[in-house]
Motif scaffolding. Structure first.
Motif, PDB file in Angstrom:
ATOM      1  N   UNK A   1      30.799  48.627  41.203  1.00 34.59           N
ATOM      2  CA  UNK A   1      31.504  47.168  41.329  1.00 34.59           C
ATOM      3  C   UNK A   1      30.850  46.358  40.284  1.00 34.59           C
ATOM      4  N   UNK A   2      30.039  46.664  39.023  1.00 35.21           N
ATOM      5  CA  UNK A   2      29.583  46.129  38.141  1.00 35.21           C
ATOM      6  C   UNK A   2      28.606  44.854  38.545  1.00 35.21           C
TER       7      UNK A   2
ATOM      8  N   UNK B   1      28.773  43.489  41.758  1.00 36.45           N
ATOM      9  CA  UNK B   1      28.968  42.693  42.587  1.00 36.45           C
ATOM     10  C   UNK B   1      28.882  43.211  44.040  1.00 36.45           C
ATOM     11  N   UNK B   2      28.269  42.725  45.196  1.00 38.42           N
ATOM     12  CA  UNK B   2      27.924  43.299  46.317  1.00 38.42           C
ATOM     13  C   UNK B   2      28.757  43.214  47.494  1.00 38.42           C
ATOM     14  N   UNK B   3      30.103  42.561  47.040  1.00 39.41           N
ATOM     15  CA  UNK B   3      31.107  42.236  48.385  1.00 39.41           C
ATOM     16  C   UNK B   3      31.081  43.623  49.076  1.00 39.41           C
ATOM     17  N   UNK B   4      31.482  44.664  48.647  1.00 36.25           N
ATOM     18  CA  UNK B   4      31.833  45.814  48.980  1.00 36.25           C
ATOM     19  C   UNK B   4      30.719  46.415  50.128  1.00 36.25           C
ATOM     20  N   UNK B   5      29.453  46.094  49.709  1.00 34.61           N
ATOM     21  CA  UNK B   5      28.346  46.278  50.839  1.00 34.61           C
ATOM     22  C   UNK B   5      28.655  45.858  52.227  1.00 34.61           C
ATOM     23  N   UNK B   6      29.321  44.621  52.097  1.00 36.62           N
ATOM     24  CA  UNK B   6      29.410  43.804  53.495  1.00 36.62           C
ATOM     25  C   UNK B   6      30.222  44.605  54.484  1.00 36.62           C
TER      26      UNK B   6
ATOM     27  N   UNK C   1      29.728  60.091  41.219  1.00 33.90           N
ATOM     28  CA  UNK C   1      29.152  58.851  41.464  1.00 33.90           C
ATOM     29  C   UNK C   1      28.897  58.230  40.215  1.00 33.90           C
ATOM     30  N   UNK C   2      28.801  56.783  40.143  1.00 31.70           N
ATOM     31  CA  UNK C   2      28.513  56.124  38.854  1.00 31.70           C
ATOM     32  C   UNK C   2      27.106  56.342  38.392  1.00 31.70           C
TER      33      UNK C   2
ATOM     34  N   UNK D   1      28.594  42.292  32.819  1.00 24.42           N
ATOM     35  CA  UNK D   1      28.783  40.798  33.328  1.00 24.42           C
ATOM     36  C   UNK D   1      28.587  40.639  34.633  1.00 24.42           C
ATOM     37  N   UNK D   2      28.059  39.651  35.171  1.00 26.21           N
ATOM     38  CA  UNK D   2      27.538  39.495  36.519  1.00 26.21           C
ATOM     39  C   UNK D   2      29.037  38.878  37.108  1.00 26.21           C
ATOM     40  N   UNK D   3      29.180  39.184  38.585  1.00 25.72           N
ATOM     41  CA  UNK D   3      30.331  39.177  39.283  1.00 25.72           C
ATOM     42  C   UNK D   3      30.720  37.560  39.270  1.00 25.72           C
ATOM     43  N   UNK D   4      29.530  36.719  39.041  1.00 24.84           N
ATOM     44  CA  UNK D   4      29.692  35.286  39.149  1.00 24.84           C
ATOM     45  C   UNK D   4      29.548  34.477  37.833  1.00 24.84           C
TER      46      UNK D   4
END
Length: 398
Positions: free
Chosen positions: A133-134, A136-141, A191-192, A200-203
């Protein structure tokens, strides 16, 4: 040369890979509690008292402590996929080996193997989700949500086996079957590429290098974020019964509310990360809320107040905020994500080993003293995140 690099880039089936990784953590939810849920049956099978069965269960924690630093380091040298498959293989051996073990020493070996499975899966999975996810760690939650689902389903399965007089080992065989099915699903997937710095950072924030203060604070947060949860789940029911004079049902209901809060927190934090809320802001706010919720439990003047506080504590402390800390840590070290994961969860494993010892000593003073210790840990966790925030801002303005 560029065209050759393009050809070598793997074709990633993102949805299939994500679901297979999540299913592993549904299975891991089984692995977390399957020994404890079968303690009586295992004691009978091994002709041993529950104290010995409990000793065997401790092997899982030993396995984690022995392997987290190693698997994390090696996951950066080799492929993420290799460690996901290693974790699955170790869990398969555990699920088949435990019910057929007639010797506690052999069973202890398989328990250690379960701890190794846990660390190998973490080293391969958390890193993969961030790389998928480039940054972004949202998926780990959501990993925590699937673990909770596994922990919810397994006791129901065991209750059905017991009610129908069936062999306890079928719960382990179900776990083994799920591993085999998911192994077949995940084997052909790519796998990636590991340790790629996100373009680019997610934020959209400016990339900064961590200093030693930030690094130490995040390492220690690996301990406090795990400790604050273990502390609460171990003592809340006893504290409520002893110090708040709750009935047995009311005391245990607090833990159920905490679990509901945890699931709600996963969804909330996932949504906030998807909206690119900064990890540091989320970590500060959730830790402060957790401290206030613990304060509400300790000074609660009514049953409803303590119940609400327990639910809010579940949202803030157990809704995936530990995973958010890991995501931030990995962002600082994009070329060493496996090692970072190993170090972070190694300290979490130290918490799972030391918290029962610390709280056992505090409980000799009083249940309130034992529970107040959790508030102290929560305050330390909040202070560590404040250090990270101040350090990060200082480097931005420096």
């Amino acid at each position: 040369m560029e065209s050759n690099l393009t050809v070598k880039a793997p074709t990633i089936h993102r949805a299939r890979l994500a679901w297979s990784l999540y299913i592993n953590y549904f299975i891991h939810g089984f692995g977390l509690i399957i020994l404890a849920q079968n303690m009586t049956s295992l004691g009978a099978a091994w002709n041993s008292p529950l104290k010995i069965v409990s000793f065997v269960i401790s092997g899982v924690g030993i396995g984690r402590l022995l392997s987290y630093l190693i698997t994390g380091f090696l996951a950066d040298l080799f492929s993420r996929k290799a460690f996901v498959l290693l974790g699955m293989s170790a869990y398969l051996a555990f699920a088949i080996g435990i019910p057929f073990s007639h010797n506690i020493y052999v069973a202890y070996f398989f328990a250690i193997l379960a701890g190794i499975a846990n660390s190998a899966l973490d080293a391969g999975t958390y890193t993969t989700f961030v790389e998928l996810n480039g940054g972004n760690g949202a998926a780990t939650i959501l990993i925590k949500a699937f673990m909770s689902a596994g922990e919810f389903v397994l006791p129901l399965l065991i209750a059905q086996l017991t009610a129908n007089g069936l062999w306890f080992g079928w719960s382990f065989m179900t776990m083994a079957a799920l591993v085999v099915i998911n192994f077949v699903l995940i084997l052909p997937l790519s796998f990636p590429l590991p340790n790629q710095s996100p373009a680019q950072e997610g934020s959209g924030e400016k990339k900064v290098k961590p200093n030693w203060v930030t690094t130490i604070a995040l390492v220690l947060y690996g301990y406090t974020s795990m400790a604050v949860m273990i502390w609460f789940t171990q003592w809340i029911s006893l504290f409520a019964a002893d110090s708040l004079h709750f009935s047995d049902g009311q005391a245990h209901f607090l833990l159920s509310l905490y679990s509901l809060g945890s699931i709600s927190g996963v969804m909330l934090i996932f949504a906030l990360l998807k909206r690119n809320v900064k990890e540091t802001h989320l970590l500060i706010s959730m830790n402060v809320i957790a401290v206030l919720a613990l304060l509400g439990v300790l000074v609660g003047t009514s049953t409803v107040m303590v119940q609400v506080a327990s639910f809010v504590f579940g949202i803030s402390a157990a809704g995936g905020i530990m995973q958010v800390g890991l995501t931030l840590f990995m962002r600082f070290f994009p070329h060493h994500r496996g090692m970072v994961t190993g170090v972070y969860y190694f300290f979490g494993s130290i918490a799972s080993f030391t918290v029962p010892l610390i709280t056992g000593v505090l409980s000799t003073t009083s249940m309130r003293a034992a529970m107040t210790g959790d508030l102290v840990v929560g305050l330390i966790g909040s202070a560590l995140m404040l250090v990270v925030l101040i350090s990060e801002r200082g480097r931005h303005h420096g």
